[in-house]
Design an enzyme around this catalytic site. Structure first.
Site, mmCIF file in Angstrom:
data_model
loop_
_atom_site.group_PDB
_atom_site.id
_atom_site.type_symbol
_atom_site.label_atom_id
_atom_site.label_comp_id
_atom_site.label_asym_id
_atom_site.label_seq_id
_atom_site.Cartn_x
_atom_site.Cartn_y
_atom_site.Cartn_z
ATOM 1 C CG HIS A 21 -13.363 2.884 -40.902
ATOM 2 N ND1 HIS A 21 -14.211 3.541 -40.433
ATOM 3 C CD2 HIS A 21 -14.052 1.873 -41.521
ATOM 4 C CE1 HIS A 21 -15.590 2.988 -40.532
ATOM 5 N NE2 HIS A 21 -15.285 2.084 -41.252
ATOM 6 C CE LYS A 59 -13.858 1.725 -35.450
ATOM 7 N NZ LYS A 59 -13.967 1.946 -36.605
ATOM 8 N NE ARG A 117 -8.344 -5.141 -43.645
ATOM 9 C CZ ARG A 117 -8.550 -3.955 -43.323
ATOM 10 N NH1 ARG A 117 -8.004 -3.464 -42.114
ATOM 11 N NH2 ARG A 117 -8.981 -2.925 -44.266
ATOM 12 C CB SER A 156 -21.102 -2.709 -37.371
ATOM 13 O OG SER A 156 -21.366 -1.889 -38.327
ATOM 14 N N GLY A 214 -3.872 -2.381 -38.196
ATOM 15 C CA GLY A 214 -2.960 -3.027 -38.688
ATOM 16 C C GLY A 214 -2.411 -4.228 -37.543
ATOM 17 C CB ILE A 215 -3.407 -5.109 -34.019
ATOM 18 C CG1 ILE A 215 -2.851 -3.656 -33.466
ATOM 19 C CG2 ILE A 215 -3.295 -6.074 -32.891
ATOM 20 C CD1 ILE A 215 -3.627 -3.012 -32.305
ATOM 21 C CE1 TYR A 238 -20.025 4.633 -39.656
ATOM 22 C CE2 TYR A 238 -20.848 2.581 -40.065
ATOM 23 C CZ TYR A 238 -20.076 3.265 -40.150
ATOM 24 O OH TYR A 238 -18.614 2.910 -40.638
ATOM 25 C CB THR A 267 -17.676 5.342 -36.771
ATOM 26 O OG1 THR A 267 -17.349 4.259 -35.975
ATOM 27 C CG2 THR A 267 -16.718 5.285 -37.925
HETATM 28 C C1 LIG Z 1 -14.997 -6.016 -42.874
HETATM 29 C C2 LIG Z 1 -14.790 -4.561 -42.075
HETATM 30 C C3 LIG Z 1 -16.030 -3.996 -41.984
HETATM 31 C C4 LIG Z 1 -16.142 -2.796 -41.001
HETATM 32 N N1 LIG Z 1 -17.186 -2.289 -40.677
HETATM 33 C C5 LIG Z 1 -17.040 -1.332 -39.778
HETATM 34 C C6 LIG Z 1 -18.258 -0.703 -39.178
HETATM 35 O O1 LIG Z 1 -19.429 -1.031 -39.795
HETATM 36 N N2 LIG Z 1 -18.400 0.461 -38.679
HETATM 37 C C7 LIG Z 1 -17.007 0.835 -38.058
HETATM 38 O O2 LIG Z 1 -17.120 1.941 -37.324
HETATM 39 N N3 LIG Z 1 -15.760 0.443 -38.608
HETATM 40 C C8 LIG Z 1 -15.938 -0.671 -39.373
HETATM 41 N N4 LIG Z 1 -14.504 -1.271 -39.595
HETATM 42 C C9 LIG Z 1 -13.403 -0.731 -39.025
HETATM 43 C C10 LIG Z 1 -13.004 -1.552 -38.066
HETATM 44 O O3 LIG Z 1 -13.951 -1.358 -36.764
HETATM 45 C C11 LIG Z 1 -11.609 -1.085 -37.376
HETATM 46 O O4 LIG Z 1 -11.494 0.477 -37.350
HETATM 47 C C12 LIG Z 1 -10.485 -1.713 -38.462
HETATM 48 O O5 LIG Z 1 -10.876 -3.048 -38.827
HETATM 49 C C13 LIG Z 1 -9.316 -1.592 -37.674
HETATM 50 O O6 LIG Z 1 -8.093 -2.154 -38.555
HETATM 51 P P1 LIG Z 1 -7.760 -3.592 -38.504
HETATM 52 O O7 LIG Z 1 -8.709 -4.294 -39.433
HETATM 53 O O8 LIG Z 1 -6.195 -3.514 -39.329
HETATM 54 O O9 LIG Z 1 -7.433 -4.208 -37.282
HETATM 55 C C14 LIG Z 1 -14.692 -2.494 -40.495
HETATM 56 C C15 LIG Z 1 -13.441 -3.130 -40.879
HETATM 57 C C16 LIG Z 1 -13.644 -4.209 -41.716
HETATM 58 C C17 LIG Z 1 -12.449 -5.073 -41.892
#
Ligand SMILES: Cc1cc2nc3c(=O)[nH]c(=O)nc-3n(C[C@H](O)[C@H](O)[C@H](O)COP(=O)(O)O)c2cc1C
Length: 401
Positions: A292, A268, A347, A121, A325-326, A144, A170
């Site tokens: 996200h 994304k 996650r 990220s 959600g995976i 970003y 993103t």
């Molecule tokens: C704690 C956390 C921080 C995240 N930070 C970013 C980020 O900086 N940039 C981004 O594109 N997505 C970010 N995401 C989204 C993830 O890239 C991803 O799209 C998302 O976690 C997918 O869902 P899942 O957590 O159910 O697998 C973040 C997600 C989480 C849980």
């Protein structure tokens, strides 16, 4: 003493204590202060999309072929021309360094060792060069535009020089989502300079002394080492929300980013077939059907449900990935049956990182890998490449039925 601490840590994420991702989630909850755990675990507003992302996988059912021998299952897949050992990519997760010391390096190292891609990220605490040095696998840099175009140009050059092979942009973050847990846990106050306003929220940190000791030894609250503002240096934590609002990315920016980067772009945050076609039009090589993880606009449809619409609208003109959600290898199989080439998880590995650093991320990957093999065998399918819609049933009211 040190060896025994290491031994305890390893045991804390091995069976029978940790059998699945939900167990890793509980282990992370035990180790992390509430404010950090909820930052990982929470979503936007009423968390409808967060729940729906997971629930959508429950709605899809399997149609196995029994009495079929599948001695060795082939999990390999190629994404953007790189062969991965399984159809899994670690999604960009900002501020991983709050979860564990040098968190981004630990996660990238675990991904590389497992032969899968790690996406770093923009909002990370470790320098991208250090992350590259920590991994022997493919790396993507998630961009970003915080800090403006000059700042983006300099990080693009750094990412190229460090060997990142794709840029992942993103597009669903024109403003930060309303994460109510963060507000209740006092994120704003904890980041402020005012000791008096911090005070009511500090106890949640103090009651996790082992996390706190490591956090302080790692340098305390990190700065964003890859957002270097000309004349000012790395961006401060407290400046992120305003910076995101100033930096919404548009389709025009994407053309500019494409020219500046020159390599493959992954978009994304695709929620509809229309935007998927736009991603093709701007020349992206892959897209991620993603909301996200339910952290941005609440009440958007779960990603698995819109995957068939996206696949139908772009065909094979672009590689289609999915996240959201995976939590099980069987979820990965369902996404692949509905047309994804590979998936990203956020996650699922962040819980592992919060529970036990790189060893926890490795454990999350191992859980998903063994789930995948078992699910393929139970389906009577010898390889990832053979998965298709004939192995699943979707509910009658899903689009595309
Ligand atoms: C704690 C956390 C921080 C995240 N930070 C970013 C980020 O900086 N940039 C981004 O594109 N997505 C970010 N995401 C989204 C993830 O890239 C991803 O799209 C998302 O976690 C997918 O869902 P899942 O957590 O159910 O697998 C973040 C997600 C989480 C849980």
């Amino acid at each position: 003493m040190f060896r025994s601490a290491q031994h305890d840590k390893a045991r804390s994420i091995e069976p029978p204590r940790v059998i699945n991702i939900e167990d890793l989630r509980r282990a992370a909850k035990r180790r992390l202060p509430r404010v950090v755990f909820d930052y990982i675990d929470g979503g936007a507003e009423d968390e409808r999309t967060l729940r729906a992302n997971c629930h959508a996988f429950e709605e899809v059912t399997f149609r196995p072929r029994c009495a079929v021998a599948t001695p060795a299952c082939d999990l390999r897949v190629s994404v953007l021309g790189r062969s991965l050992s399984m159809p899994l990519i670690l999604a960009p997760v900002g501020s991983s360094r709050l979860m564990y010391p040098r968190g981004e390096e630990a996660a990238a190292g675990a991904a590389g060792a497992a032969g899968i891609t790690y996406a770093l990220s923009t909002l990370s605490g470790c320098r991208l060069e250090d992350v590259a040095a920590a991994s022997k696998g493919p790396l993507w840099y998630q961009l970003y535009l915080v800090g403006g175009r000059d700042c983006a140009l300099s990080v693009i050059e750094r990412a190229k020089a460090a060997g990142f092979s794709a840029l992942i942009v993103t597009i669903d973050t024109p403003v930060a989502g309303m994460r109510e847990r963060d507000l209740r846990n006092g994120v704003k106050e904890l980041l402020s300079d005012n000791f008096g306003s911090k005070l009511p929220f500090v106890s949640q940190l103090l009651i996790k002394p082992s996390w706190l000791a490591r956090f302080l030894a790692d340098g305390g609250l990190m700065k964003f080492q890859n957002v270097v503002i000309p004349g000012k240096g790395p961006m401060l934590y407290a400046d992120v929300t305003a910076a995101l609002e100033d930096s919404a990315v548009t389709w025009d920016d994407l053309r500019w980013i494409q020219r500046a980067w020159g390599g493959p772009i992954v978009i994304k945050g695709i929620h509809t077939g229309d935007d998927a076609r736009r991603a093709v039009d701007v020349g992206a090589k892959a897209l991620v059907v993603s909301n996200h993880g339910g952290r941005q606009l609440d009440s958007v449809a779960p990603t698995l449900r819109i995957l068939p619409e996206v696949v139908a609208s772009v065909g094979d003109r672009i590689e289609v990935l999915l996240d959201g959600g995976i939590r099980r290898g069987s979820d990965i199989v369902k996404a692949l049956c509905l047309g994804a080439r590979a998936v990203m998880v956020g996650r699922a590995y962040a819980y592992g990182l919060g529970a036990a650093g790189g060893a926890g991320v490795a454990r999350a990957i191992e859980i998903l890998r063994s789930d995948l093999v078992r699910t393929l065998k139970l389906l009577g399918c010898a390889s990832i490449a053979e998965l298709d819609r004939s192995y699943v049933d979707t509910p009658a009211d899903w689009p595309g039925k």
